[in-house]
Design a protein around this motif. Structure first.
Motif, PDB file in Angstrom:
ATOM      1  N   PRO A  86       0.250  57.421 -41.788  1.00 17.41           N
ATOM      2  CA  PRO A  86       1.298  57.723 -42.664  1.00 17.41           C
ATOM      3  C   PRO A  86       2.452  57.345 -41.674  1.00 17.41           C
ATOM      4  O   PRO A  86       3.379  57.605 -41.484  1.00 17.41           O
ATOM      5  N   ASN A  87       2.574  55.747 -42.032  1.00 17.10           N
ATOM      6  CA  ASN A  87       4.145  54.956 -41.637  1.00 17.10           C
ATOM      7  C   ASN A  87       4.316  54.426 -42.393  1.00 17.10           C
ATOM      8  O   ASN A  87       5.486  52.981 -41.644  1.00 17.10           O
ATOM      9  N   PHE A 117      -0.360  62.786 -51.722  1.00 18.56           N
ATOM     10  CA  PHE A 117       0.880  61.262 -51.314  1.00 18.56           C
ATOM     11  C   PHE A 117       2.514  61.952 -51.134  1.00 18.56           C
ATOM     12  O   PHE A 117       2.503  62.597 -51.323  1.00 18.56           O
ATOM     13  N   ALA A 258       3.469  56.675 -50.911  1.00 16.12           N
ATOM     14  CA  ALA A 258       2.971  56.583 -49.783  1.00 16.12           C
ATOM     15  C   ALA A 258       1.435  57.811 -49.445  1.00 16.12           C
ATOM     16  O   ALA A 258       1.706  58.606 -49.507  1.00 16.12           O
ATOM     17  N   PRO A 259       1.136  57.561 -48.179  1.00 14.93           N
ATOM     18  CA  PRO A 259       0.192  58.758 -47.742  1.00 14.93           C
ATOM     19  C   PRO A 259       1.529  59.875 -47.429  1.00 14.93           C
ATOM     20  O   PRO A 259       2.637  59.873 -47.284  1.00 14.93           O
ATOM     21  N   ALA A 260       0.243  61.035 -47.744  1.00 12.37           N
ATOM     22  CA  ALA A 260       1.349  61.837 -47.409  1.00 12.37           C
ATOM     23  C   ALA A 260       1.543  62.426 -45.435  1.00 12.37           C
ATOM     24  O   ALA A 260       1.002  61.751 -45.043  1.00 12.37           O
ATOM     25  N   ASP A 261       2.886  63.110 -45.206  1.00 16.48           N
ATOM     26  CA  ASP A 261       3.694  62.527 -43.797  1.00 16.48           C
ATOM     27  C   ASP A 261       4.314  61.780 -43.658  1.00 16.48           C
ATOM     28  O   ASP A 261       4.918  61.438 -42.974  1.00 16.48           O
ATOM     29  N   THR A 262       4.385  60.838 -44.395  1.00 20.93           N
ATOM     30  CA  THR A 262       4.743  59.640 -44.005  1.00 20.93           C
ATOM     31  C   THR A 262       6.449  59.952 -43.543  1.00 20.93           C
ATOM     32  O   THR A 262       6.919  60.729 -44.087  1.00 20.93           O
TER      33      THR A 262
END
Length: 325
Positions: A86-87, A117, A258-262
């Motif tokens: 998640p970057n 996401f 984006a991926p969750a926790d980005t």
């Protein structure tokens, strides 16, 4: 004294970690970014991803590279991004046919459209156009309906996979026509369109980017646009309402997740860059020439829109009785 020293060391380490993370977010992006697209080269999603990638490369100064991940009607791509770091360096150019329809069709997905996401931005909207092979003996939607009723079960329609929006649209059309049609799923819109051009299948309901050039060349024939209004790049194609099938309206959209926790600063920086890209006259012209329309939403707006679309498509799928094994 030792405990105090350890506590101070821990606090200093934590502060250093926060400063490091903040610095990385501020520098984002400092290397290339991968846009994962759930479509084969040549499809509408591939076009949208490459057009967006070109604009983001210009705005942010780093390469945005498109990676085509086909399979599972788009689920392979969604799973890959959901599991990515998640970057902000791996993002999904989601197609609505997968992102908000699949949860109602596949209860055991490896990803969740909300929890897996971080919404970044809506990019494009696109109506769907009903196209047939060039030698099918029909020229209007009414003639297609009559042909289907006279040849029940013989008409074949292509899709980018079981449960895709093309599949849903095909079943919706078959129900309105009152005659069954045979579903032929493919691994992406590009291969499906290739077989439509070759005459292997009879029809397809898809987004304009995949067919505008083919229509100009006479490789396929368009019968109707599943939209409440005509499109400026397809002015001669009637809407489904004009053709007597007003209920049939299919609009797709493409959005970045984006991926969750980005980290929010990364999400916001990327979203702002997308806003700039979608407002650019060159981007707008190229997208409109392909039959799509720029339609930016920020992360909060996209989050609310995703929730409303999940409800809408779930209700439609239930009403049509579509089930996927």
């Amino acid at each position: 004294m030792l405990t105090t020293t350890r506590r101070m060391a821990t606090l200093l380490a934590a502060a250093a970690s926060v400063r490091s993370a903040t610095a990385q977010e501020t520098r984002y992006p400092d290397r290339s970014v991968t846009i994962v697209v759930p479509a084969a080269p040549g499809g509408g999603g591939d076009f949208a991803a490459r057009l967006l990638g070109e604009g983001l490369t210009r705005v942010l100064g780093q390469a945005f590279v498109v990676e085509n991940r086909v399979g599972g009607g788009g689920s392979v791509a969604a799973t890959a991004v959901a599991r990515a770091a998640p970057n902000g360096y791996t993002v999904l150019l989601a197609y609505s046919g997968t992102h908000v329809a699949f949860p109602a069709l596949f209860p055991n997905l490896a990803w969740d459209p909300v929890r897996s996401f971080a919404p970044v931005a809506l990019v494009l909207r696109a109506p769907h156009v009903i196209v047939v092979r060039k030698d099918l003996p029909v020229r209007t939607l009414a003639e297609l309906a009559d042909y289907a009723r006279r040849n029940p079960g013989r008409l074949t329609y292509a899709s980018s996979g079981a449960g895709s929006i093309q599949h849903i649209g095909g079943e919706w059309l078959a129900g309105m026509v009152g005659a069954p049609m045979l579903h032929v799923p493919y691994r992406g819109a590009g291969p499906a369109m290739n077989d439509l051009v070759a005459g292997t299948v009879d029809l397809m309901i898809t987004t304009p980017p995949a067919v505008v050039g083919l229509l100009r060349d006479g490789a396929v024939r368009a019968l109707a646009l599943a939209s409440p209004s005509r499109h400026t790049m397809l002015p001669d194609i009637p809407t489904t309402a004009e053709a007597g099938f007003g209920e049939l309206e299919l609009e797709a959209w493409f959005a970045v997740y984006a991926p969750a926790d980005t980290p929010p600063p990364v999400v916001n920086r990327l979203s702002e860059a997308i806003r700039q890209v979608t407002a650019d006259p060159v981007f707008r012209r190229r997208s409109e020439e392909s039959g799509t329309t720029p339609a930016y939403m920020d992360p909060a707006e996209l989050a609310a829109f995703t929730q409303s679309e999940l409800i809408r498509w779930s209700e439609l799928i239930r009403r049509l009785g579509i089930q996927v094994e």
